[in-house]
Design a protein around this motif. Structure first.
Motif, PDB file in Angstrom:
ATOM      1  N   ASP A 145       0.752  -1.248  -0.079  1.00 22.13           N
ATOM      2  CA  ASP A 145       0.054   0.194   0.042  1.00 22.13           C
ATOM      3  C   ASP A 145       0.831   1.273  -0.052  1.00 22.13           C
ATOM      4  N   CYS A 146       0.183   2.344   0.080  1.00 19.93           N
ATOM      5  CA  CYS A 146       1.068   3.614  -0.088  1.00 19.93           C
ATOM      6  C   CYS A 146       1.360   4.259   1.097  1.00 19.93           C
ATOM      7  N   ASP A 186      -6.466   7.906   0.609  1.00 25.08           N
ATOM      8  CA  ASP A 186      -6.630   6.612   1.167  1.00 25.08           C
ATOM      9  C   ASP A 186      -6.689   5.645   0.257  1.00 25.08           C
ATOM     10  N   ASP A 187      -6.833   5.625  -0.761  1.00 27.35           N
ATOM     11  CA  ASP A 187      -6.970   4.469  -1.447  1.00 27.35           C
ATOM     12  C   ASP A 187      -6.053   4.181  -2.564  1.00 27.35           C
ATOM     13  N   CYS A 188      -4.835   5.013  -2.320  1.00 22.76           N
ATOM     14  CA  CYS A 188      -3.639   4.944  -3.001  1.00 22.76           C
ATOM     15  C   CYS A 188      -3.892   4.850  -4.603  1.00 22.76           C
ATOM     16  N   ASP A 189      -4.821   5.732  -5.172  1.00 27.56           N
ATOM     17  CA  ASP A 189      -4.612   5.797  -6.373  1.00 27.56           C
ATOM     18  C   ASP A 189      -4.187   7.153  -7.287  1.00 27.56           C
ATOM     19  N   ASP A 245      -3.084   1.983   8.802  1.00 29.92           N
ATOM     20  CA  ASP A 245      -3.993   0.916   8.607  1.00 29.92           C
ATOM     21  C   ASP A 245      -5.123   1.278   7.888  1.00 29.92           C
ATOM     22  N   ASP A 277       2.469   2.285   4.930  1.00 26.41           N
ATOM     23  CA  ASP A 277       2.469   1.370   5.747  1.00 26.41           C
ATOM     24  C   ASP A 277       2.414   1.722   7.145  1.00 26.41           C
ATOM     25  N   VAL A 334      -5.368   3.083   5.212  1.00 26.16           N
ATOM     26  CA  VAL A 334      -4.657   3.738   3.814  1.00 26.16           C
ATOM     27  C   VAL A 334      -4.146   2.440   3.031  1.00 26.16           C
ATOM     28  N   PHE A 335      -5.035   1.858   2.008  1.00 23.21           N
ATOM     29  CA  PHE A 335      -4.598   0.916   1.154  1.00 23.21           C
ATOM     30  C   PHE A 335      -5.327   0.772  -0.028  1.00 23.21           C
ATOM     31  N   PRO A 336      -4.890   0.159  -1.185  1.00 25.17           N
ATOM     32  CA  PRO A 336      -5.528   0.160  -2.341  1.00 25.17           C
ATOM     33  C   PRO A 336      -7.045  -0.612  -2.087  1.00 25.17           C
ATOM     34  N   ALA A 380      -9.200   1.061  -0.187  1.00 26.82           N
ATOM     35  CA  ALA A 380      -9.837   1.658   0.772  1.00 26.82           C
ATOM     36  C   ALA A 380     -10.933   2.728   0.351  1.00 26.82           C
TER      37      ALA A 380
END
Ligand code: MMA
Ligand code: CA
Length: 156
Positions: free
Chosen positions: A3-4, A24-27, A9, A6, A11-13, A15
């Motif tokens: 994820d972007c 938050d969704d690492c896009d 918690d 670590d 923050v991840f693709p 999310a």
């Protein structure tokens, strides 16, 4: 891992994107959810009531997979005017700008203007500092305004 951030918690693709000035969704986009900008979808357009500069409005539309609206003809101009009046309640940024060459107005994607609806006496580059175009929601005409002004905006 993968994820972007670590250290967080939340923050991840995939999310949910919260309105928190973070990706938050690492896009690659911050706050890329229409709700973060008080946008209402109507007739395929987003009418966003959050008041922003033209540049931020442009970025927000792009982050939502759209762009600041191009007004192709009198019918579209009136559709946008009426909905912006009802849903935003004030003048709105549209894609109009002459950033590249002073006096040469284009849409957000660089396309030349076809249809035009300038207000009488506009564009006047008032104070030699007006490179972005707003739609007057009362008249349906266009004015060049200072790009840093905070206005609602319309994405298509
Ligand atoms: C304001 C500003 C300009 C516009 C004039 C019209 C004084 O400046 O909105 O963009 O051209 O009003 O009078
Ligand atoms: Ca003006």
């Amino acid at each position: 891992e993968g994820d972007c951030d670590d250290s967080d918690d939340a923050v991840f693709p995939g999310a949910p994107e919260a309105c928190n000035d973070r990706d938050d969704d690492c896009d690659g986009f911050v706050d890329d959810d229409p709700s973060c900008w008080d946008c209402t979808e109507q007739s395929g357009y987003l009418f966003c009531a959050s008041t922003q500069s033209w540049a931020v409005s442009d970025e927000v539309c792009l982050s939502l997979g759209r762009m600041l609206v191009t007004l192709d003809d009198a019918q579209e101009n009136e559709l946008i005017r009426a909905n912006a009046a009802a849903l935003v309640g004030g003048h709105v940024w549209v894609g109009l700008n002459d950033h590249e060459t002073e006096g040469e107005w284009v849409w957000a994607d660089g396309a030349a203007l076809g249809f035009t609806a300038w207000h009488s006496g506009e564009p006047n580059d008032y104070g030699a500092g007006e490179d972005c175009g707003e739609l007057y929601v009362n008249y349906g005409t266009w004015n060049d305004a200072s790009c840093g002004s905070g206005l609602g905006f319309v994405c298509e």
